[in-house]
Motif scaffolding. Sequence first.
Motif, PDB file in Angstrom:
ATOM      1  N   GLY A  19       1.118  -1.136  -0.251  1.00 45.69           N
ATOM      2  CA  GLY A  19       0.381  -0.145   0.461  1.00 45.69           C
ATOM      3  C   GLY A  19       0.697   0.608  -0.096  1.00 45.69           C
ATOM      4  O   GLY A  19       0.283   2.159  -0.484  1.00 45.69           O
ATOM      5  N   ARG A  20       1.931   1.354  -0.085  1.00 43.58           N
ATOM      6  CA  ARG A  20       2.753   2.716  -0.162  1.00 43.58           C
ATOM      7  C   ARG A  20       3.210   2.910  -0.597  1.00 43.58           C
ATOM      8  O   ARG A  20       3.578   2.286  -2.176  1.00 43.58           O
ATOM      9  N   ASP A  47       2.634   6.174   3.479  1.00 52.13           N
ATOM     10  CA  ASP A  47       1.810   5.330   3.635  1.00 52.13           C
ATOM     11  C   ASP A  47       0.543   6.851   3.232  1.00 52.13           C
ATOM     12  O   ASP A  47       0.609   8.428   3.993  1.00 52.13           O
ATOM     13  N   GLU A  49      -2.473   6.258   4.245  1.00 54.15           N
ATOM     14  CA  GLU A  49      -2.954   6.476   4.891  1.00 54.15           C
ATOM     15  C   GLU A  49      -2.397   7.153   6.617  1.00 54.15           C
ATOM     16  O   GLU A  49      -3.536   8.012   6.834  1.00 54.15           O
ATOM     17  N   THR A  50      -1.604   7.595   6.379  1.00 51.49           N
ATOM     18  CA  THR A  50      -0.999   7.670   7.665  1.00 51.49           C
ATOM     19  C   THR A  50      -0.355   9.182   7.528  1.00 51.49           C
ATOM     20  O   THR A  50       0.365  10.246   7.923  1.00 51.49           O
ATOM     21  N   GLY A 369      -5.074   9.967  -2.558  1.00 54.38           N
ATOM     22  CA  GLY A 369      -5.444   8.664  -1.820  1.00 54.38           C
ATOM     23  C   GLY A 369      -6.552   7.578  -2.696  1.00 54.38           C
ATOM     24  O   GLY A 369      -7.279   7.919  -3.417  1.00 54.38           O
ATOM     25  N   ASN A 371      -9.560   4.343  -2.363  1.00 59.50           N
ATOM     26  CA  ASN A 371      -9.969   3.373  -1.921  1.00 59.50           C
ATOM     27  C   ASN A 371     -10.413   4.347  -0.224  1.00 59.50           C
ATOM     28  O   ASN A 371     -10.577   3.342   0.811  1.00 59.50           O
ATOM     29  N   GLN A 373      -8.913   6.236   0.926  1.00 56.01           N
ATOM     30  CA  GLN A 373      -7.536   7.565   1.800  1.00 56.01           C
ATOM     31  C   GLN A 373      -7.882   8.049   1.505  1.00 56.01           C
ATOM     32  O   GLN A 373      -8.068   8.616  -0.071  1.00 56.01           O
ATOM     33  N   HIS A 376      -2.811  14.155   0.361  1.00 56.12           N
ATOM     34  CA  HIS A 376      -1.479  15.110   0.809  1.00 56.12           C
ATOM     35  C   HIS A 376      -0.789  15.907  -0.322  1.00 56.12           C
ATOM     36  O   HIS A 376      -0.905  15.532  -1.385  1.00 56.12           O
ATOM     37  N   THR A 402       0.405  17.147   8.996  1.00 58.54           N
ATOM     38  CA  THR A 402       0.885  16.149   9.353  1.00 58.54           C
ATOM     39  C   THR A 402       1.777  16.223  10.753  1.00 58.54           C
ATOM     40  O   THR A 402       1.540  15.188  11.777  1.00 58.54           O
TER      41      THR A 402
END
Length: 428
Positions: A19-20, A47, A49-50, A369, A371, A373, A376, A402
């Motif tokens: 996923g990255r 990443d 997600e984060t 992002g 699905n 996500q 950024h 972030t």
Amino acid sequence: MRGKRGSPVGESVGQSVDGRRLLLVGTYTPDSDPPGEGEGVYRVWFDPETGVMTHGGLAARTPGPSFLAFRPDPPTVYAVNERAAGSLTAFRVGGDASLTGIGSVPSGGGSPCHVRNLGPEQVAVTNYADGVVSFVPTTPDGVPTGPSRELRHRGSGPVTDRQESPHAHSTAVALDSDDPRLRYLLAADLGTDELRVYHYATPLAEGSEDDGQDGTAGRDGGADPEPGLLRTVQLPPGTGPRHLAVNGRYVYVAGELDSRVHVVRWNPRNGTGEHLGSLPSTGARTAATTDANFPAEITLHRLKVEGRDIADGDVLPPTSTYEGRVYVSNRGADVISTFAVRDGGARLDHLADTPAGGAWPRHFTVVRGHNGQPDHLVVAAQNGGSLASLLIDPDTGIPADTGHRLEMPVPVCVLPVPINRIRRSSDG
């Protein structure tokens, strides 16, 4: 390693966690102009997600890769080598995120600072020092060859220490949605306060019937036109156009010298533009506390609606205008400014200034992002020696810090590379 083929360039290849995303980061090196402490092109795992970034090591040693561009088929990365005697170097991207040098050629001018892939036959390189836009031919497998078509700009501007001569800074593609054969390359020239219009699909042959001899080319649209130049779009004196973003029938331009964002109405049928106006590149509160500010990158971004993209695909649709967001990096104020697109693209409204996460934010990219996500921004803080990730609010489109950083020597360009797609293609 410039010019060599057949062997990966760089150090150990990092492996991505599921996923990255893969980001490649260009830097200044001791042998570039200006010099820096980087070693070439670096590999970063992101990443989505984060917003956490992980260093993947040096991907390629090459002098001053200050701007990068990606060609999807075959997967190729082009890097300018920003030096007095400029060059362009190409790398093949492997499924293991390796970069293999496949060729290097002169850039056609001095201090190349931008490169754009123009499809299966050529790339466009802008050379800052002498104001030359070069169309560099490529082979079917992406290798740059010669000779290039070199289009030399003319003129100057009122800011004597920065506009003493032409300084080509970047290019953008403008297409006509009704006739795909009408393809234009717009070149921003910081030194002459102009957008210069060239044919995109095929560089014009010297002396062709469309090379401006009809009186549409040249600074005043009259005599002594520049070869190959179709026409120019004049911006206010002292603008210093650096980068631009095309939104259908409108073009947004970052003015490095006047610290403003300019709006141009674009006519894709005949390749002409009209300057509509401008607004400050930051909000009033930021401007009041900033001594000097120099906008750099400008990017158009579509928002999501109920978890779905307004338009499909990984890149912005070049042929339609939509209501989205425009982001501008501001060096000096050290913020990313967010603007809303209004009136079908004809007007921009300033929404917010977000701290960029480091000093002198140069280039940045939107990491989309998928699905569910989030989106950024990843910002290259040139003088801060780091990358910063900002989370884009899906409702407002305004980014927020972030807090995630990744140390990197003089980062100046961030390029997303679809490594999972490359792996699937190589496995197939």
